[in-house]
Design a protein around this motif. Structure first.
Motif, PDB file in Angstrom:
ATOM      1  N   THR A 137       0.825  -1.213   0.000  1.00  0.00           N
ATOM      2  CA  THR A 137       0.000   0.000   0.000  1.00  0.00           C
ATOM      3  C   THR A 137       0.859   1.262   0.000  1.00  0.00           C
ATOM      4  OG1 THR A 137      -0.105   0.230   2.417  1.00  0.00           O
ATOM      5  CG2 THR A 137      -1.779  -1.172   1.367  1.00  0.00           C
ATOM      6  N   ASP A 388      -9.983  -1.926   2.513  1.00  0.00           N
ATOM      7  CA  ASP A 388      -9.159  -0.829   2.004  1.00  0.00           C
ATOM      8  C   ASP A 388      -7.711  -1.274   1.806  1.00  0.00           C
ATOM      9  OD1 ASP A 388     -11.334   0.857   2.034  1.00  0.00           O
ATOM     10  OD2 ASP A 388     -10.786   1.874   3.901  1.00  0.00           O
ATOM     11  N   ARG A 392      -5.995  -1.295  -1.887  1.00  0.00           N
ATOM     12  CA  ARG A 392      -4.873  -0.400  -2.171  1.00  0.00           C
ATOM     13  C   ARG A 392      -3.549  -1.134  -2.335  1.00  0.00           C
ATOM     14  NH1 ARG A 392      -6.084   4.692   1.908  1.00  0.00           N
ATOM     15  NH2 ARG A 392      -8.366   4.594   1.751  1.00  0.00           N
ATOM     16  N   GLN A 607      -3.514   0.547  -6.913  1.00  0.00           N
ATOM     17  CA  GLN A 607      -2.635   1.533  -6.291  1.00  0.00           C
ATOM     18  C   GLN A 607      -1.355   0.927  -5.724  1.00  0.00           C
ATOM     19  OE1 GLN A 607      -4.544   4.271  -3.555  1.00  0.00           O
ATOM     20  NE2 GLN A 607      -6.540   3.911  -4.483  1.00  0.00           N
TER      21      GLN A 607
END
Length: 792
Positions: A137, A388, A392, A607
């Motif tokens: 991340t 999350d 990510r 990401q």
């Protein structure tokens, strides 16, 4: 009259001294170990017995009830040892604690510890992504939030110490425990570790994080579990000790765990220099040191540096150990060790004082019990953070334009990991770590990629074929617990080589517009899986016949999107340029299916950025981006290197970098370097970029890596928008270890490289550091900073 140690208003040091003075030697010894029990809410507790008893060499012991009268330092994994409902587990733990607090002479409560690297190791707890996902991340604050939520679940069940995070720096991805690491850069590992420790321990510090495995565990000989480590102190300090130093000094970690291996013939559990001289005296660590499970007994069982358990106990405790885990294999011989003159009662008092100090600090004497009505697992907020992190961390390695999927294509979801909940979990997740043959009933909270894609694309648009097996039947454990296998049957690989399911997968692919090929590995302890603790490998080819499956799918001519899950990177053996896309998902946890579907369909952006390089082949190992110039051999070996390097990851958009501007061309040796760079989103979609700053020491008195990460910043930009990033790097961070063991900074020229990955460098500037060589103080500057100013 109330004893002084029971008065919460008195200073901790006074309470410790008072209690210590009241204790018998046997009561002191009891605080220096744990017990591993299967707890019962009616008080019918029993000791856990399994293969680990053979590993530790345990013989018959005194009746448990009699031993508990002396108290105990810790209880090992009260909820993580077997399948038990959390409320019943807490009720059983409270029953045991009641015995210790109300039915013993001094009433010293036990400290309960659990594993919590990827979520609390407990039935129904939230199953978080792996540490590789955390690292990918490049978002320390997100990882701090994740650790905070893990800590909240742990606290609610009575856990006061979590055996996490792992600070091992990845060097060779053949190592099974690669999945537990934050990646291959020591500074990034340190940054992520600090975030995790701060989140888990919380502002009150009412829970202990445990730094492990101290130290160098990941650079073992041949990337084999427990194998020796060949390192001098300079490299040990610069690469492997750095994250521990950061987490001790900056995050104030409450506990630390030595590793199983030896370094230059010195086992970690008996290394006085590392455990006491460096950690306590030089760094100022004031927490407790707990053994890795069975690590003390290995001193005589495997390492052969002691004659028996009493001597092993003395060696470890004299070196700096405070608590033997998971039970008292060697600590139960402490009276004998004292009698033989192997350890003094003064040393025992010193150790027990530290153990009691931690218990007082945690408030155990005032609040020994856990509210069984206050257990909170799987809250919406916690699940969202897990999702999350998963989303990510997804890292896009290849994309010929097919992603994100558009319209309503007919999709073939193929592969052994597409609908296997266990394939999304790492080795320290509850369903995997217990090594039980069939744990699928414990994975109902896991959403697989197939389930998520059916939900998002519609059942009628998704067809499924498994294609092949990785392991047809998950079996419990290897026949040999970690260590020497002499005289015992060698473990046979459980991996399936059956290709009979491939034709059906090809047929399903031919009837579809696009193929989502889900491949990877399965976590499992001690060779019960293809990755994880004790599940090392000799190849970077996908386990089993997954490569043959991919080749058959690509041969159909249909676009193939590879989604790889697991605990290490694998090669595609030449298919890298022939697949339509390739996404690395690591072990994304219970919300992983949603995250994968979100990115494939464009609801979310990929990401993630790699924190371990993807080596060209197993022959390149050990490989890591921050190697030395001569690491590739002379002439440069054709098989050395990485197609997908550290820091790499594609997005839905493209970013343009301006020429970096050095705001401080010349900097004093005690100063800060300031660097500015402008980044613009020149694509058609919003996106995230991770701007990375690497440093190369042009000339040094000792050999230095070709480059080292020293700063990074994630920035989100809309199409056509730009931002100016101003980085501040303390010159302290340009240090390395001199032969006398001191961290120093030398004057000279340093090249600062600004890039989108360790290999994609967009600009370079050179800074001149002036002054005399500086030996760093105990508290040196370990962190860089970045200010982001948005502009048009």
């Amino acid at each position: 009259m109330t004893a002084l140690y029971k008065d919460a208003n008195r200073p901790v040091s006074e309470r410790v001294a008072d209690l210590l003075a009241r204790m018998t030697p046997e009561e002191k010894f009891a605080q220096m170990h744990a017990l591993w029990l299967v707890l019962d809410e009616h008080g019918e507790h029993r000791e856990r017995t399994d293969l680990s008893d053979e590993f530790a060499g345990v013989s018959a012991q005194a009746a448990l009830a009699q031993r508990l009268k002396l108290g105990v330092g810790q209880i090992t994994r009260p909820l993580g040892t077997h399948i038990v409902d959390a409320k019943r587990g807490v009720r059983a733990a409270n029953r045991l604690q009641k015995t210790l607090v109300e039915e013993t002479r001094l009433g010293i409560p036990a400290l309960f510890h659990e594993e919590c690297l990827v979520g609390l190791l407990c039935k129904d707890a939230t199953l978080f992504p792996s540490s590789l996902n955390y690292g990918s991340t490049w978002d320390p604050q997100l990882i701090k939030r994740a650790a905070w939520h893990i800590g909240q679940e742990a606290r609610s069940t009575g856990c006061k110490q979590g055996l996490a995070p792992v600070l091992d720096v990845s060097r060779d991805v053949r190592w099974g425990r690669t999945e537990e690491t934050f990646g291959e850069d020591p500074w990034l590992v340190g940054v992520m570790a600090c975030a995790y420790v701060e989140g888990l321990q919380g502002e009150k510090g009412d829970m202990l994080a445990t730094l492990k495995h101290y130290v160098g565990h990941s650079f073992s000989e041949g990337a084999r579990n427990h194998a020796p480590v060949h390192l001098g102190f300079c490299e040990l300090n610069d690469t492997f000790l750095l994250p521990f130093e950061m987490a001790v000094k900056m995050a104030k970690a409450g506990s630390l765990m030595p590793a199983y291996h030896d370094i230059d013939n010195q086992p970690g559990h008996s290394d006085h220099f590392l455990l006491t001289t460096l950690l306590r005296e030089q760094w100022g660590f004031d927490g407790i040191i707990v053994a890795d499970y069975g690590g003390v007994s290995l001193l005589h069982q495997h390492h052969g540096i002691s004659h028996d358990a009493a001597e092993s106990a003395a060696l470890s405790f004299n070196a700096g150990l405070d608590v033997e885990l998971p039970k008292d294999d060697c600590a139960r011989h402490l009276a004998q060790a004292v009698e033989r003159g192997l350890i003094s009662m003064a040393k025992v008092d010193e150790i027990v004082a530290r153990v009691l100090t931690v218990k007082f600090r945690l408030g155990l004497f005032e609040h020994p019990y856990t509210d069984e009505q206050g257990i909170r697992l799987q809250s919406d907020d916690t699940r969202q953070v897990a999702r999350d992190v998963a989303t990510r961390s997804l890292t896009l390695l290849e994309n010929n334009g097919i992603l994100p999927l558009s319209g309503t294509p007919r999709v073939a979801v193929v592969g052994p990991t597409a609908d296997d909940p266990l394939a999304l979990l790492s080795g320290y997740s509850f369903p995997v770590h217990l090594i039980i043959s069939d744990m699928l009933e414990e994975t109902t909270q896991v959403t697989t990629p197939l389930a998520a894609l059916r939900k998002q694309l519609g059942e009628e648009n998704v067809r499924y074929a498994k294609g092949c097996h990785i392991i047809e039947k998950r079996m419990a454990g290897a026949p040999v617990f970690p260590g020497d296998a002499s005289g015992k049957p060698m473990q046979q690989s459980p991996v399936s080589m059956d290709q009979r399911l491939i034709p059906e997968a090809v047929r399903v692919a031919q009837e579809s517009d696009v193929v989502i090929a889900c491949v990877g590995d399965l976590a499992g302890l001690f060779q019960s899986g293809t990755v994880g603790e004790g599940s090392d490998t000799d190849s970077l080819t996908l386990p089993g016949v997954q490569q043959q499956l991919l080749e058959a799918l690509v041969a159909t001519g249909k676009p193939v999107v590879v989604v790889m899950t697991g605990g290490r990177p694998y090669n595609l053996q030449g298919l890298e340029t022939r697949v339509a896309a390739w996404m690395m998902a690591w072990a994304p946890g219970q919300e992983g299916g949603h995250a994968i579907a979100d990115v494939l369909t464009g609801r979310a952006e990929p990401q993630g950025r790699l924190v371990v390089s993807v080596p060209k082949s197993a022959g390149a190992m050990p490989y890591y981006y921050n190697h030395k110039l001569k690491s590739g051999g002379t002439p440069y070996a054709f098989h050395f290197g990485s197609r997908y390097p550290f820091g790499y990851g594609q997005s839905w958009t493209q970013f343009e970098y301006g020429q970096p501007v050095l705001l401080t061309p010349e900097v004093p040796i005690e100063g800060d370097i300031r660097l500015q760079v402008r980044v613009k989103n020149v694509g058609e979609r919003s996106g995230n970029e991770v701007v990375q700053i690497y440093v190369r020491d042009n000339v040094a008195s000792m050999v230095r890596p070709v480059k080292e990460l020293k700063a990074f910043q994630r920035v989100a930009l809309s199409p056509g928008k730009s931002a100016t990033l101003t980085f501040t790097l303390p010159v302290d961070m340009l240090n390395f270890t001199r032969r006398d063991g001191k961290r120093i900074v030398e004057a000279g020229e340093f090249e600062l490289q600004v890039g989108a990955s360790s290999a994609d460098i967009r600009g370079r500037v050179t800074v001149s550091v002036t002054g005399e060589t500086r030996v760093l103080p105990q508290q040196w500057k370990m962190l860089s900073h970045c200010e982001v100013n948005d502009s048009q």
